[in-house]
Each structure stands twice: as structure tokens, then as C-alpha cells.
Design a protein around this motif. Structure first.
Motif, PDB file in Angstrom:
ATOM      1  N   TYR A  83       0.832  -1.203   0.000  1.00 38.83           N
ATOM      2  CA  TYR A  83       0.000   0.000   0.000  1.00 38.83           C
ATOM      3  C   TYR A  83       0.866   1.253   0.000  1.00 38.83           C
ATOM      4  O   TYR A  83       1.915   1.299   0.648  1.00 38.83           O
ATOM      5  CB  TYR A  83      -0.932  -0.003   1.218  1.00 38.83           C
ATOM      6  CG  TYR A  83      -1.939  -1.122   1.154  1.00 38.83           C
ATOM      7  CD1 TYR A  83      -3.139  -0.971   0.454  1.00 38.83           C
ATOM      8  CD2 TYR A  83      -1.671  -2.346   1.755  1.00 38.83           C
ATOM      9  CE1 TYR A  83      -4.052  -2.013   0.368  1.00 38.83           C
ATOM     10  CE2 TYR A  83      -2.582  -3.397   1.666  1.00 38.83           C
ATOM     11  CZ  TYR A  83      -3.765  -3.225   0.974  1.00 38.83           C
ATOM     12  OH  TYR A  83      -4.657  -4.259   0.873  1.00 38.83           O
ATOM     13  N   TYR A  84       0.376   2.246  -0.745  1.00 34.51           N
ATOM     14  CA  TYR A  84       1.088   3.500  -0.923  1.00 34.51           C
ATOM     15  C   TYR A  84       0.188   4.658  -0.522  1.00 34.51           C
ATOM     16  O   TYR A  84      -1.040   4.548  -0.549  1.00 34.51           O
ATOM     17  CB  TYR A  84       1.525   3.671  -2.386  1.00 34.51           C
ATOM     18  CG  TYR A  84       2.534   2.631  -2.811  1.00 34.51           C
ATOM     19  CD1 TYR A  84       3.895   2.900  -2.754  1.00 34.51           C
ATOM     20  CD2 TYR A  84       2.118   1.382  -3.252  1.00 34.51           C
ATOM     21  CE1 TYR A  84       4.815   1.938  -3.134  1.00 34.51           C
ATOM     22  CE2 TYR A  84       3.032   0.417  -3.625  1.00 34.51           C
ATOM     23  CZ  TYR A  84       4.387   0.697  -3.561  1.00 34.51           C
ATOM     24  OH  TYR A  84       5.286  -0.251  -3.914  1.00 34.51           O
ATOM     25  N   VAL A  98      -4.572   5.385   1.864  1.00 40.09           N
ATOM     26  CA  VAL A  98      -3.650   4.542   1.117  1.00 40.09           C
ATOM     27  C   VAL A  98      -4.356   3.926  -0.084  1.00 40.09           C
ATOM     28  O   VAL A  98      -5.586   3.852  -0.147  1.00 40.09           O
ATOM     29  CB  VAL A  98      -3.051   3.430   1.998  1.00 40.09           C
ATOM     30  CG1 VAL A  98      -2.279   4.022   3.173  1.00 40.09           C
ATOM     31  CG2 VAL A  98      -4.124   2.468   2.494  1.00 40.09           C
ATOM     32  N   THR A  99      -3.544   3.480  -1.005  1.00 38.83           N
ATOM     33  CA  THR A  99      -4.049   2.791  -2.184  1.00 38.83           C
ATOM     34  C   THR A  99      -3.149   1.608  -2.472  1.00 38.83           C
ATOM     35  O   THR A  99      -1.950   1.624  -2.190  1.00 38.83           O
ATOM     36  CB  THR A  99      -4.100   3.737  -3.403  1.00 38.83           C
ATOM     37  OG1 THR A  99      -4.629   3.025  -4.535  1.00 38.83           O
ATOM     38  CG2 THR A  99      -2.721   4.254  -3.767  1.00 38.83           C
ATOM     39  N   SER A 100      -3.716   0.554  -3.015  1.00 35.96           N
ATOM     40  CA  SER A 100      -2.920  -0.629  -3.352  1.00 35.96           C
ATOM     41  C   SER A 100      -2.262  -0.415  -4.702  1.00 35.96           C
ATOM     42  O   SER A 100      -2.778   0.282  -5.565  1.00 35.96           O
ATOM     43  CB  SER A 100      -3.796  -1.883  -3.378  1.00 35.96           C
ATOM     44  OG  SER A 100      -4.799  -1.756  -4.361  1.00 35.96           O
ATOM     45  N   THR A 159       3.560  -2.848   3.914  1.00 35.49           N
ATOM     46  CA  THR A 159       3.339  -4.120   3.255  1.00 35.49           C
ATOM     47  C   THR A 159       2.831  -5.091   4.309  1.00 35.49           C
ATOM     48  O   THR A 159       3.357  -5.135   5.424  1.00 35.49           O
ATOM     49  CB  THR A 159       4.630  -4.655   2.624  1.00 35.49           C
ATOM     50  OG1 THR A 159       5.104  -3.717   1.664  1.00 35.49           O
ATOM     51  CG2 THR A 159       4.398  -5.993   1.937  1.00 35.49           C
ATOM     52  N   LYS A 214      -2.005   7.633  -0.841  1.00 32.95           N
ATOM     53  CA  LYS A 214      -2.884   7.971  -1.948  1.00 32.95           C
ATOM     54  C   LYS A 214      -2.552   9.330  -2.549  1.00 32.95           C
ATOM     55  O   LYS A 214      -2.882   9.605  -3.698  1.00 32.95           O
ATOM     56  CB  LYS A 214      -4.336   7.964  -1.459  1.00 32.95           C
ATOM     57  CG  LYS A 214      -5.381   8.048  -2.550  1.00 32.95           C
ATOM     58  CD  LYS A 214      -6.770   7.849  -1.984  1.00 32.95           C
ATOM     59  CE  LYS A 214      -7.822   7.855  -3.088  1.00 32.95           C
ATOM     60  NZ  LYS A 214      -9.185   7.639  -2.551  1.00 32.95           N
ATOM     61  N   ASP A 229      -5.366  -8.263   2.939  1.00 28.75           N
ATOM     62  CA  ASP A 229      -6.023  -7.236   2.133  1.00 28.75           C
ATOM     63  C   ASP A 229      -6.812  -6.342   3.075  1.00 28.75           C
ATOM     64  O   ASP A 229      -7.777  -6.794   3.698  1.00 28.75           O
ATOM     65  CB  ASP A 229      -6.943  -7.907   1.115  1.00 28.75           C
ATOM     66  CG  ASP A 229      -7.658  -6.914   0.206  1.00 28.75           C
ATOM     67  OD1 ASP A 229      -7.548  -5.689   0.434  1.00 28.75           O
ATOM     68  OD2 ASP A 229      -8.353  -7.368  -0.720  1.00 28.75           O
ATOM     69  N   ASP A 237      -8.914  -4.130   2.609  1.00 28.19           N
ATOM     70  CA  ASP A 237     -10.314  -3.925   2.248  1.00 28.19           C
ATOM     71  C   ASP A 237     -11.227  -4.969   2.887  1.00 28.19           C
ATOM     72  O   ASP A 237     -12.451  -4.797   2.908  1.00 28.19           O
ATOM     73  CB  ASP A 237     -10.489  -3.951   0.734  1.00 28.19           C
ATOM     74  CG  ASP A 237      -9.934  -2.710   0.065  1.00 28.19           C
ATOM     75  OD1 ASP A 237      -9.826  -1.677   0.755  1.00 28.19           O
ATOM     76  OD2 ASP A 237      -9.616  -2.771  -1.135  1.00 28.19           O
TER      77      ASP A 237
END
Length: 247
Positions: free
Chosen positions: A25-26, A112-114, A36, A28, A40, A42
Motif C-alpha cells: 500500500y502507498y 492509502v491505495t494498493s 506491506t 494515496k 487485504d 479492504d
């Protein structure tokens, strides 16, 4: 004509877990690596107070790439005061722990975004998070500038930024024209399709690119030719070295 270099994009930052699926994940907003983990996020429960995702570190492996963001005191609706120990990426908080249970890590909502291969990518090299779609719908590229170099060129591509060498000074007004000229040549675009925005410093900028997708921008920055049509009429791509996560 700018000097070209062959660029291989890799990452050695993420942890390796043999036989386990890893989720990376980074941030956003900055595109920088946050964490890391082996789950998941989500699929994880949310906290009722702020909608943050909850990772129980007694059950899941988590490797963080954040810095200490200090302590924040919040008064909840029940008049209880909560002490949050913030975790930052740069100056931006993305997660926190609470004094109640240090095993619980809270990932702030929409922070964050994957970064994963797109479904149709196959063996193609995935696009790093420094090349992303902005709120305007155009591609945005995070740029780091190294000035007073012998040649103007694209020097390196990492998860965090595209490193650009320029011959002049980053503090001079001519730096913007030099970067735009280099990018226009590299991306095969008109100058009117490019906009250079201010970043956090004179050495960090954001390039806005019109008319191209993130994958097209990445391919042209790496010096790859445009995709050629296959016999079935579908676009084909040069096979790249697969990107992987490892310790």
C-alpha cells in the motif's frame, strides 16, 4: 536531442514472505510506500469513530515505512479523550495507534491505495505509483530534480518519483523550461500537453500530462517503442522484467 538511458524499474523495499501473498500500500496523495502486509485491508473491519481500517498485528504481519508523526489528543462524543500516536508519510498522517492496545494499527480512511498489476497486464511491467491519474483525470508524474548534470535525461524511475537530470540550476527559472522540453521530447507530446506544478521544494515537482494513459507515460519514459498490432488486431507489448516485492 536528450541523452537516453535504459531504465529497469525494481523495488527492494517490501518484505518477503515465502509462500504468502503480500499486499503493498502507498500513500494515496504522494505515492510513497506506506506498508506491506499479509492481509487485504479492504477485508478488515472499520472503526466506528473515524472509519479507519483495523489491523491486528498479533494476527497479521505488517512492515511499516512511516515516520513518527507525534501525538494527537482527540475528544470523542462520549467526552473521552483519546491519545493517538500518528504515523506519517512526510508531513501527512496515514495511520495511528492508540494507547488502548498497541497491537491494533488503524489505517486512516482513504489514506492509502494498493499498487497491483492491472488485470490485463500479464507479464508487462506494472506502472509505479509515482505515475498516477490525478483528480483532473490527467496523468500526474512525481519528479525529483538533480541539477548541474552533464546531460538532460531521465535518470531513474522508482516507486516515489521519476528522477530527472538537468544541466542548469534547479533554483533558476530556466529549470522549468528545460524539464518541459525534455519531457515533451521523451513523451512525444507538444508543450501545450504538459504542465509543471510546484512541489514540496524546487527539486520536487509534479508534471501533468494530457493525451496519454499512465502505462503509455511509463513506457515512453523507459524508452520503449509504442505497442504494435498483433495478427488478431489487438495491441501487443514488449515483454518486460516482472516487478516483484522482496526483502
Amino acid at each position: 536531442m536528450p541523452k537516453r538511458q535504459t531504465i529497469l524499474y525494481t523495488s527492494n523495499d517490501a518484505p518477503r514472505a515465502e509462500g504468502a501473498q503480500l499486499f503493498v500500500y502507498y500513500c494515496k496523495y504522494s505515492g510513497k510506500h506506506v506498508l506491506t502486509t499479509d492481509v487485504d485491508i479492504d477485508t478488515l473491519p472499520r472503526r466506528r469513530t473515524d472509519n479507519a481500517r483495523i489491523i491486528d498485528r498479533s494476527q497479521h504481519t505488517v512492515k511499516l515505512y512511516t515516520s513518527d508523526g507525534g501525538t494527537k489528543l482527540l475528544r470523542r462524543k462520549d467526552s473521552r479523550v483519546e491519545r493517538q500516536n500518528r504515523l506519517n508519510i512526510g508531513g501527512l498522517p496515514v495511520a495511528y495507534t492508540s494507547d488502548g492496545d498497541e497491537n491494533l494499527l488503524y489505517i486512516m480512511d482513504r489514506s492509502v491505495t494498493s499498487y497491483q498489476r492491472d488485470a490485463g497486464a500479464g507479464d508487462r511491467v506494472p506502472v509505479p505509483p509515482c505515475i498516477r491519474v490525478g483528480d483532473s483525470g490527467n496523468v500526474e508524474v512525481s519528479i525529483e530534480i538533480e541539477d548541474r548534470q552533464q546531460h538532460a535525461t531521465i535518470a531513474k524511475i522508482t516507486a516515489d518519483h521519476v528522477r530527472v537530470h538537468i544541466t542548469g540550476s534547479a533554483n533558476h527559472d530556466s529549470a522549468q523550461q528545460e524539464i518541459l522540453a525534455l519531457m515533451a521530447k521523451t513523451l512525444s507530446l507538444r508543450l501545450t500537453n504538459l504542465t509543471l506544478l510546484r512541489g514540496t521544494s524546487n527539486r520536487h515537482k509534479v508534471l501533468v500530462v494530457e493525451m496519454l494513459t499512465t502505462r503509455q507515460v511509463y513506457a515512453r519514459l523507459r524508452g520503449l517503442p509504442p505497442p504494435q498490432r498483433r495478427a488478431d488486431g489487438q495491441p501487443g507489448y514488449r515483454k518486460g522484467t516482472p516487478w516483484h516485492h522482496g526483502f
